[in-house]
Write an enzyme that holds these catalytic residues in place. Structure first.
Site, PDB file in Angstrom:
ATOM      1  N   VAL A   7     -17.336 -11.114  35.430  1.00 46.33           N
ATOM      2  CA  VAL A   7     -18.359 -10.213  34.595  1.00 46.33           C
ATOM      3  C   VAL A   7     -17.879 -10.621  33.055  1.00 46.33           C
ATOM      4  O   VAL A   7     -16.455 -11.075  32.744  1.00 46.33           O
ATOM      5  CB  VAL A   7     -18.293  -8.895  34.846  1.00 46.33           C
ATOM      6  CG1 VAL A   7     -18.845  -8.617  36.228  1.00 46.33           C
ATOM      7  CG2 VAL A   7     -16.582  -8.202  34.565  1.00 46.33           C
ATOM      8  N   SER A   8     -18.527 -10.576  31.962  1.00 45.00           N
ATOM      9  CA  SER A   8     -18.337 -10.977  30.936  1.00 45.00           C
ATOM     10  C   SER A   8     -17.889 -10.007  29.831  1.00 45.00           C
ATOM     11  O   SER A   8     -17.344 -10.230  28.511  1.00 45.00           O
ATOM     12  CB  SER A   8     -19.669 -11.707  30.274  1.00 45.00           C
ATOM     13  OG  SER A   8     -20.841 -10.663  30.223  1.00 45.00           O
ATOM     14  N   THR A   9     -17.896  -8.787  30.103  1.00 49.29           N
ATOM     15  CA  THR A   9     -17.704  -7.631  29.168  1.00 49.29           C
ATOM     16  C   THR A   9     -16.183  -6.951  29.832  1.00 49.29           C
ATOM     17  O   THR A   9     -16.540  -6.550  30.972  1.00 49.29           O
ATOM     18  CB  THR A   9     -18.763  -6.780  28.482  1.00 49.29           C
ATOM     19  OG1 THR A   9     -19.023  -5.941  29.747  1.00 49.29           O
ATOM     20  CG2 THR A   9     -19.678  -7.723  28.125  1.00 49.29           C
TER      21      THR A   9
END
Length: 217
Positions: A7-9
């Site tokens: 996941v990016s955040t």
């Protein structure tokens, strides 16, 4: 198989929802195919490059020699969990093919352990190669036009020393194509900032070896 999650955040990582959804998708697919899964997870990390701790650990685990590794491939729930770049993905596909391990992107139906999935993967690689060649031809045409008009276009480029050192290390055990794929996977560009190919690896290796010989002299 390695199940790769990303996941990016930090918010997504803390909530765990995105990671859980990916894991459930991969586990269902693995159960249907009789696979055991080991997990590698990059939480709160962007896909703008392949330089991610757990992705690199997963790729390192997929060693060149099948007899010396404990996994048969890598599977992701969605392609964008692995890469948002077709060119980067093509580089991983090339590495998978060269080292004979499976690469699975469930959302696209890419599964190189099956004939159909391998066909889809090859089409994607061909498209990426076509894209690189078209860009190269356009750049070359623009430079030729500028040259005819008496204008200088471009710049003198130098390969980063760290990249050159890495290339020479890889070439001690890998073929030209495998070296190109690994450099692309690690996010290391050529002197001009482009993706590596077997040809550019060969040329760079010759230049580096000539430079080394000159230094010793």
């Amino acid at each position: 198989m390695i199940g790769y999650l990303r996941v990016s955040t930090d918010e997504q990582a803390n909530s765990g929802l995105g990671l859980v959804a990916q894991q459930e998708t991969i586990q269902r697919y693995a159960d249907a195919h009789g696979w055991n899964v080991v997990w590698h997870e990059d939480a709160g990390v962007s896909a703008k490059s392949l330089d991610r701790p757990q992705l690199q650990a997963a790729l390192a685990r997929l060693r060149p020699t099948p007899n010396h590794r404990d996994v048969d491939g890598i599977v992701v729930a969605k392609l964008d969990r692995l890469s948002r770049s077709v060119v980067d993905f093509a580089g991983v596909l090339e590495l998978a093919r060269a080292r004979k391990w499976a690469l699975v992107a469930i959302d696209l139906g890419v599964d190189t352990s099956t004939p159909t999935g391998e066909l889809v993967a090859n089409v994607m690689m061909s498209v990426a190669q076509w894209e690189r060649r078209v860009i190269g031809e356009r750049t070359s045409a623009a430079m030729q036009a500028a040259k005819r008009q008496g204008r200088h276009m471009g710049r003198v480029s130098t390969l980063l020393r760290s990249t050159g050192d890495r290339l020479l290390i890889l070439r001690t055990t890998l073929t030209l194509a495998e070296t190109a794929a690994q450099l692309n996977c690690e996010g290391l560009a050529t002197a001009s900032g482009a993706q590596w190919s077997a040809d550019t690896v060969a040329k760079a290796q010759k230049r580096l070896q000539r430079q080394g010989s000159a230094s010793e002299a």
